[in-house]
Design an enzyme around this catalytic site. Structure first.
Site, PDB file in Angstrom:
ATOM      1  N   CYS A   1      -7.156 -27.033   9.867  1.00  0.00           N
ATOM      2  CA  CYS A   1      -6.082 -26.533  10.012  1.00  0.00           C
ATOM      3  C   CYS A   1      -5.265 -27.174  11.234  1.00  0.00           C
ATOM      4  CB  CYS A   1      -6.212 -25.137  10.343  1.00  0.00           C
ATOM      5  SG  CYS A   1      -6.606 -24.418  11.989  1.00  0.00           S
TER       6      CYS A   1
ATOM      7  N   HIS B   1      -5.102 -20.253  12.615  1.00  0.00           N
ATOM      8  CA  HIS B   1      -6.713 -20.790  12.318  1.00  0.00           C
ATOM      9  C   HIS B   1      -7.339 -19.546  11.396  1.00  0.00           C
ATOM     10  CE1 HIS B   1     -10.749 -22.090  12.629  1.00  0.00           C
ATOM     11  NE2 HIS B   1     -10.862 -20.831  12.856  1.00  0.00           N
TER      12      HIS B   1
ATOM     13  N   ASP C   1       0.640  -1.093   0.217  1.00  0.00           N
ATOM     14  CA  ASP C   1       0.006   0.100  -0.061  1.00  0.00           C
ATOM     15  C   ASP C   1       0.951   1.377  -0.144  1.00  0.00           C
ATOM     16  OD1 ASP C   1      -2.083   1.655   0.001  1.00  0.00           O
ATOM     17  OD2 ASP C   1      -3.112   1.069   1.949  1.00  0.00           O
TER      18      ASP C   1
ATOM     19  N   GLY D   1     -11.381   3.888  -0.102  1.00  0.00           N
ATOM     20  CA  GLY D   1     -12.556   4.887   0.533  1.00  0.00           C
ATOM     21  C   GLY D   1     -13.785   4.084   1.160  1.00  0.00           C
TER      22      GLY D   1
ATOM     23  N   ASP E   1      -7.863  -7.438   1.008  1.00  0.00           N
ATOM     24  CA  ASP E   1      -6.855  -7.586   1.968  1.00  0.00           C
ATOM     25  C   ASP E   1      -7.514  -7.070   3.292  1.00  0.00           C
ATOM     26  OD1 ASP E   1      -6.562  -4.544   1.362  1.00  0.00           O
ATOM     27  OD2 ASP E   1      -5.333  -4.940   3.539  1.00  0.00           O
TER      28      ASP E   1
ATOM     29  N   GLY F   1       0.684   4.208   1.529  1.00  0.00           N
ATOM     30  CA  GLY F   1       0.935   5.126   2.821  1.00  0.00           C
ATOM     31  C   GLY F   1      -0.032   6.268   2.739  1.00  0.00           C
ATOM     32  N   GLY F   2      -0.579   6.400   1.928  1.00  0.00           N
ATOM     33  CA  GLY F   2      -1.842   7.466   1.827  1.00  0.00           C
ATOM     34  C   GLY F   2      -2.902   7.181   2.954  1.00  0.00           C
ATOM     35  N   PHE F   3      -3.354   5.895   3.032  1.00  0.00           N
ATOM     36  CA  PHE F   3      -4.268   5.551   3.911  1.00  0.00           C
ATOM     37  C   PHE F   3      -3.765   5.892   5.453  1.00  0.00           C
ATOM     38  CE2 PHE F   3      -6.676   2.223   6.267  1.00  0.00           C
ATOM     39  CZ  PHE F   3      -7.881   2.913   6.261  1.00  0.00           C
TER      40      PHE F   3
ATOM     41  N   CYS G   1      -6.836 -26.660  14.650  1.00  0.00           N
ATOM     42  CA  CYS G   1      -7.903 -27.316  14.913  1.00  0.00           C
ATOM     43  C   CYS G   1      -7.818 -28.775  15.049  1.00  0.00           C
ATOM     44  CB  CYS G   1      -9.054 -27.016  14.030  1.00  0.00           C
ATOM     45  SG  CYS G   1      -9.586 -25.361  14.231  1.00  0.00           S
TER      46      CYS G   1
HETATM   47  N1  PRF Z   1      -6.499   3.859   0.352  1.00  0.00           N
HETATM   48  C1  PRF Z   1      -5.327   3.293   0.237  1.00  0.00           C
HETATM   49  N2  PRF Z   1      -5.228   2.222   1.233  1.00  0.00           N
HETATM   50  C2  PRF Z   1      -6.435   1.612   1.810  1.00  0.00           C
HETATM   51  C3  PRF Z   1      -7.530   2.352   1.764  1.00  0.00           C
HETATM   52  C4  PRF Z   1      -7.604   3.562   0.751  1.00  0.00           C
HETATM   53  O1  PRF Z   1      -8.571   4.331   0.659  1.00  0.00           O
HETATM   54  C5  PRF Z   1      -8.456   1.794   2.415  1.00  0.00           C
HETATM   55  C6  PRF Z   1      -9.983   1.953   2.529  1.00  0.00           C
HETATM   56  N3  PRF Z   1     -10.733   0.783   2.942  1.00  0.00           N
HETATM   57  C7  PRF Z   1      -7.736   0.561   3.052  1.00  0.00           C
HETATM   58  N4  PRF Z   1      -6.498   0.800   2.836  1.00  0.00           N
HETATM   59  N5  PRF Z   1      -4.170   3.800  -0.177  1.00  0.00           N
HETATM   60 ZN    ZN Z   2      -8.776 -24.064  12.150  1.00  0.00          ZN
END
Ligand code: PRF
Ligand code: ZN
Length: 374
Positions: free
Chosen positions: A308, A337, A94, A218, A268, A96-98, A311
């Site tokens: 798993c 698990h 990702d 978002g 994710d 870094g924005g979020f 379990c």
């Molecule tokens: N932008 C980025 N990473 C994210 C999100 C997003 O809007 C979200 C929103 N659920 C999770 N991770 N760059």
């Molecule tokens: Zn399990």
């Protein structure tokens, strides 16, 4: 050819969900797929061997955290993130924005980028589209994410409109600054809050920039699930058919099914790993809170339908004891698990698409799991 491509296998005749294969420089995986989160270059308490054993195919890591510690220059010098963490499968990072928006204090958004303070030590930091690309080029992830703004929900229409316009300009700058398009694919992120016309505008802007894949950002930021499903349903038809579609930060079992039905390929979420650490487990019968007194002498496995490692070998009574005693092994067992459970759920979703019965599968799943829980 872009570094990452989508191969369509079939569309579920009952639901419209997609079965496909995403090809990356570090291997291929079937979709719809769930990506375990390894924020700081580790999926907390799990070794790469354990991740392989549970059939995790791609993991997610974070620009923001690795930039602050140990620094992306260091990871670059030791040969990139795959080598550094001993994971030779696909990695998505990702941007870094979020994280800037969810973790840091006192941020100031400008056209150039975002000024903010370190979420732990308060030092002054600055992140921009160019910096986010530079860091992700250093990390060497197979899939990089564009630097975006994720406005909270609810936000005013005018705010979100200005925000998506800036996110589109930032997306262009990301493409411009990307130094390794041959072996790293950069995905664009569609924003627009809960406003359908802004989602359309954002999708149109980003699709015109011709990214090799697209995410919906978002969502899952506090809005009711029906709102999220409506926005996903509205947005996926606007995304290119022949490219991967990724819904960011979504990973509750009900949402994985509902959004696969609406045409999402990748997901994710920290949910399975985070709740595992306080002893909350996802099972075929719904959530089990293992600290509950009723499990004190319960000799049954966590999930009678799960095969798993946890379990097959341990009782609820033992898991309850470990978690209550703050033993790391307990956290390892519940984490294993929960991840296994979601990866298995995705395999079941893919099988149901193969057999054109994903809506039937959804009904069967909810009958056992319960409707109003994660
Ligand atoms: N932008 C980025 N990473 C994210 C999100 C997003 O809007 C979200 C929103 N659920 C999770 N991770 N760059
Ligand atoms: Zn399990």
């Amino acid at each position: 050819m872009p570094a990452v491509t989508y191969e369509h296998i079939k569309t579920c005749k009952q639901s419209g969900a997609r079965l496909g294969i995403v090809h990356t420089p570090h291997g291929s995986f079937e979709t719809p797929m769930f990506m375990p989160v390894g924020t700081k270059a580790t999926v907390k308490t799990m070794s790469p061997e354990e991740l392989k054993q549970m059939e995790a195919k791609i993991i997610l890591s974070n620009t923001y955290h690795l930039w602050l510690q140990p620094g992306s220059d260091i990871i670059s010098k030791v040969g990139g993130l795959h080598k550094f963490m001993n994971w030779d499968g696909p990695i998505l990072t990702d941007s870094g924005g979020f994280q800037v928006f969810s973790l840091s204090d006192m941020r100031k958004i400008e056209e150039e980028g975002v000024h903010f303070r370190h979420h732990l030590n308060g030092s002054k930091l600055f992140l921009s589209p160019e910096k986010a690309m530079h860091i992700q080029n250093d990390l060497g992830s197979d899939i990089m994410m564009a630097f975006d703004e994720c406005p909270p929900m609810p936000s005013e229409y005018e705010y979100v409109k200005n925000s998506i316009e800036r996110t589109s300009r930032w997306a262009e700058r990301c493409l411009e600054a990307h130094r390794r398009p041959e072996d790293q694919a950069l995905f664009g992120i569609i924003q627009g809050g809960e406003y359908k016309d802004l989602r359309e505008q954002s999708a149109k802007d980003l699709v015109s920039l011709d990214f090799p894949g697209y995410a919906i950002g978002g969502l899952s930021v506090g809005e009711p699930k029906p709102v999220m499903y409506r926005m996903v349903e509205h947005t996926t038809p606007l995304m290119p058919f022949n490219k991967p579609r990724y819904l960011m930060g979504v990973g509750s079992p009900d949402a994985l099914i509902e959004c696969s039905i609406r045409g999402i390929d990748m997901f994710d979420c920290v949910l399975p790993t985070r709740i595992a650490r306080n002893g909350t487990c996802m099972t075929s019968q719904g959530r089990v809170v293992i600290k509950n007194a009723k499990y004190q002498q319960d000799l049954s496995p966590l999930d009678p339908e799960c095969d798993c490692y946890t379990c097959r070998n341990y009782t609820k009574a033992y898991l309850r004891h470990l978690i209550k005693a703050d033993e790391t092994f307990g956290i390892r067992l519940t984490t294993y698990h929960n991840l296994y459970f979601l990866l298995k759920l995705m395999e079941n979703i893919r099988q149901a698409i193969r057999e054109d019965r994903l809506l039937d599968f959804k009904d069967e799943f909810f009958e056992q799991y319960g409707l109003n829980v994660d």
